[in-house]
Design a protein around this motif. Structure first.
Motif, PDB file in Angstrom:
ATOM      1  N   ALA A 249      75.650  -1.098  25.474  1.00 57.49           N
ATOM      2  CA  ALA A 249      74.901   0.129  25.167  1.00 57.49           C
ATOM      3  C   ALA A 249      73.739   0.319  26.142  1.00 57.49           C
ATOM      4  CB  ALA A 249      74.374   0.065  23.737  1.00 57.49           C
ATOM      5  N   MET A 250      73.271  -0.779  26.741  1.00 59.35           N
ATOM      6  CA  MET A 250      72.184  -0.683  27.732  1.00 59.35           C
ATOM      7  C   MET A 250      72.730  -0.350  29.124  1.00 59.35           C
ATOM      8  SD  MET A 250      69.801  -3.931  26.693  1.00 59.35           S
ATOM      9  CE  MET A 250      68.615  -3.862  25.340  1.00 59.35           C
ATOM     10  N   GLY A 251      74.049  -0.183  29.231  1.00 60.21           N
ATOM     11  CA  GLY A 251      74.648   0.156  30.524  1.00 60.21           C
ATOM     12  C   GLY A 251      75.156  -1.069  31.272  1.00 60.21           C
ATOM     13  N   GLY A 252      75.167  -2.227  30.605  1.00 58.83           N
ATOM     14  CA  GLY A 252      75.676  -3.452  31.234  1.00 58.83           C
ATOM     15  C   GLY A 252      77.195  -3.565  31.082  1.00 58.83           C
ATOM     16  N   ASP A 253      77.699  -4.791  31.218  1.00 56.14           N
ATOM     17  CA  ASP A 253      79.154  -5.023  31.152  1.00 56.14           C
ATOM     18  C   ASP A 253      79.761  -4.386  29.904  1.00 56.14           C
ATOM     19  OD1 ASP A 253      78.778  -6.543  33.356  1.00 56.14           O
ATOM     20  OD2 ASP A 253      79.287  -8.475  32.436  1.00 56.14           O
ATOM     21  N   SER A 254      80.982  -3.891  30.049  1.00 53.11           N
ATOM     22  CA  SER A 254      81.611  -3.237  28.891  1.00 53.11           C
ATOM     23  C   SER A 254      81.957  -4.288  27.833  1.00 53.11           C
ATOM     24  CB  SER A 254      82.842  -2.454  29.308  1.00 53.11           C
ATOM     25  OG  SER A 254      83.739  -3.331  29.916  1.00 53.11           O
ATOM     26  N   SER A 280      78.938   2.670  25.071  1.00 54.98           N
ATOM     27  CA  SER A 280      78.309   3.050  26.338  1.00 54.98           C
ATOM     28  C   SER A 280      76.881   3.476  26.035  1.00 54.98           C
ATOM     29  CB  SER A 280      79.099   4.194  26.982  1.00 54.98           C
ATOM     30  OG  SER A 280      79.076   5.292  26.104  1.00 54.98           O
ATOM     31  N   THR A 281      76.194   4.002  27.045  1.00 60.38           N
ATOM     32  CA  THR A 281      74.782   4.349  26.850  1.00 60.38           C
ATOM     33  C   THR A 281      74.611   5.457  25.810  1.00 60.38           C
ATOM     34  OG1 THR A 281      74.976   5.728  28.789  1.00 60.38           O
ATOM     35  CG2 THR A 281      73.930   3.585  29.106  1.00 60.38           C
ATOM     36  N   ASP A 282      75.678   6.182  25.498  1.00 65.25           N
ATOM     37  CA  ASP A 282      75.527   7.176  24.418  1.00 65.25           C
ATOM     38  C   ASP A 282      76.094   6.683  23.085  1.00 65.25           C
ATOM     39  OD1 ASP A 282      78.119   7.451  25.094  1.00 65.25           O
ATOM     40  OD2 ASP A 282      78.111   9.641  25.334  1.00 65.25           O
ATOM     41  N   GLY A 283      76.248   5.384  22.962  1.00 64.52           N
ATOM     42  CA  GLY A 283      76.581   4.815  21.651  1.00 64.52           C
ATOM     43  C   GLY A 283      78.025   4.358  21.540  1.00 64.52           C
ATOM     44  N   VAL A 284      78.489   4.313  20.291  1.00 68.35           N
ATOM     45  CA  VAL A 284      79.833   3.789  20.030  1.00 68.35           C
ATOM     46  C   VAL A 284      80.782   4.945  19.697  1.00 68.35           C
ATOM     47  CG1 VAL A 284      79.254   3.286  17.591  1.00 68.35           C
ATOM     48  CG2 VAL A 284      81.142   2.113  18.647  1.00 68.35           C
ATOM     49  N   HIS A 285      81.949   4.914  20.332  1.00 70.77           N
ATOM     50  CA  HIS A 285      82.962   5.951  20.080  1.00 70.77           C
ATOM     51  C   HIS A 285      84.266   5.251  19.753  1.00 70.77           C
ATOM     52  CE1 HIS A 285      80.261   9.106  21.298  1.00 70.77           C
ATOM     53  NE2 HIS A 285      79.866   8.289  22.256  1.00 70.77           N
ATOM     54  N   CYS A 286      85.029   5.848  18.829  1.00 74.67           N
ATOM     55  CA  CYS A 286      86.225   5.124  18.400  1.00 74.67           C
ATOM     56  C   CYS A 286      87.481   5.966  18.501  1.00 74.67           C
ATOM     57  CB  CYS A 286      86.040   4.650  16.961  1.00 74.67           C
ATOM     58  SG  CYS A 286      86.307   5.900  15.720  1.00 74.67           S
ATOM     59  N   ARG A 287      88.596   5.281  18.527  1.00 75.15           N
ATOM     60  CA  ARG A 287      89.875   5.987  18.393  1.00 75.15           C
ATOM     61  C   ARG A 287      90.780   5.167  17.475  1.00 75.15           C
ATOM     62  NH1 ARG A 287      93.715   3.504  21.180  1.00 75.15           N
ATOM     63  NH2 ARG A 287      93.166   2.334  23.041  1.00 75.15           N
TER      64      ARG A 287
END
Ligand code: NAD
Length: 332
Positions: A249-254, A280-287
């Motif tokens: 979330a800080m933009g580091g390793d996925s 990612s930097t804009d939070g958590v997204h799911c599928r």
């Protein structure tokens, strides 16, 4: 030492086993020098803080407090393991009552003191439920609240690597979804063993149906095994994985494992559970995962189990009835 960001990370439960390990892991991994530890139990917290100072991390600007307002004010990221752990003989659900109320209070504190939080990772159990309760009461968008749900997938990877006697990272795509509890859905169709689909190996002499079922049972009981072996609930792996979620979330390793995500459509309504997620930097997204009909049926049954726990918490008063959720948190 180079840090990813100077943003404030607050760790709740920092006097405990997971929390104190998270402080060390976050500094070791170079997330941010600006870490605040919070716990209700001052001697434990002070002891953990002393240990961090004694590590002598270059550039660290550690603070610690038993005042929740001071802890949360200015925080951009939060990880909470601040709750009771499971003892031998207890299920995660046994923890439900006390920890659900801690989650409701935490949500209200987030709303009051750090409404601009970028990501909260909820670790204390039963994490699917405590995460849901925090989400509701915090007023944060669902993309800003997740739970540590990866351990079951890493335990599946471990068990398969041990069975095939190959390095752990030669097993790829290990996935469990749904509840982080005794009714999780363990997927076989996503997994590959040295590049070969696991489903082609199940039922052969390399992995009999019986052995696969025992591996699944072992994964589901993974937390209990650690308690039996070490006399206490796991702390190193949850610490590392939670901090790795914040690093993404800080933009580091996925972050390559499933995480908790809020769902409110189709067959899965008003629930937070382990999904295929990207942080990612804009939070958590799911599928939604793509499993076989049997796996998807298992996922639905895991969801049904979580709904029962959620409804118990509604009965206890830590969550309002689902038709009132939107008035408490408009994002839901
Ligand atoms: N999600 C996962 O995969 C996973 C894995 C392992 C453990 N856990 C859970 O994590 C939690 C913490 O485990 P642990 O081994 O660190 O336990 P621990 O007892 O060592 O530490 C918990 C800490 O939380 C503090 N605490 C209690 N109530 C609090 C509150 N309201 N606010 C802030 N802090 C508070 C306690 O004083 C203690 O220092 C447990 O609920 C455990 O079941 C989750």
């Amino acid at each position: 030492m180079a840090y990813l960001t100077n943003d404030k990370l607050v760790i709740l439960g920092a006097g405990g086993m997971i929390g104190s390990n998270m402080m060390q892991t976050a500094l070791t991994m170079g997330l941010t020098p600006n870490i605040c530890g919070y716990d209700l139990y001052e001697p434990g917290l002070q002891g953990a803080a002393e240990e961090m100072y004694h590590c002598g991390f270059t550039g660290a600007r550690l603070t610690w407090t038993t005042d929740i307002k001071q802890a949360l004010t200015g925080a951009s990221y939060l990880i909470s393991s601040g709750g009771a752990p499971r003892k031998e003989g207890m299920t995660r659900e046994d923890l439900l009552k006390g920890n659900a109320q801690i989650a409701a209070d935490l949500g209200a504190d987030i709303k009051a003191h750090c409404p601009d939080l970028k990501l909260a990772v909820i670790v204390f159990n039963p994490a699917d439920i405590t995460g849901l309760v925090v989400l509701l009461h915090s007023g944060l968008p669902p993309s800003h609240v997740t739970t540590l749900a990866a351990l079951d997938s890493t335990r599946l990877q471990t068990a398969l690597a041990q069975h095939f006697a190959i390095p752990q990272d030669d097993i790829t795509g290990c996935r469990t979804y749904g509840g982080h509890g005794e009714q999780m859905a363990v997927f076989a169709s996503t997994t590959k063993v040295e590049g070969k689909p696991l489903t082609e190996l199940i039922g052969t002499s390399r992995l009999t149906e019986e052995k696969w079922n025992s591996i699944k049972a072992h994964v589901i009981q993974g937390g209990k095994t650690i308690i039996q072996l070490r006399g206490r609930s796991s702390f190193q792996s949850p610490s590392y994985l939670s901090v790795a979620m914040v690093r993404a979330a800080m933009g580091g390793d996925s972050f390559p494992w499933p995480g908790g995500a809020y769902l409110n459509e189709g067959d899965f309504e008003h629930i937070l559970m382990a999904m295929e997620t990207t942080i990612s930097t804009d939070g958590v997204h799911c599928r939604m995962p793509n499993g076989t009909p049997a796996e998807m049926a298992e996922l639905k049954s895991s969801y049904g189990h979580l709904c029962k726990l959620r409804d118990e918490v509604i009965g206890m008063g830590s969550l309002p009835p689902t038709d009132q959720w939107k008035t408490v948190n408009p994002y839901l």
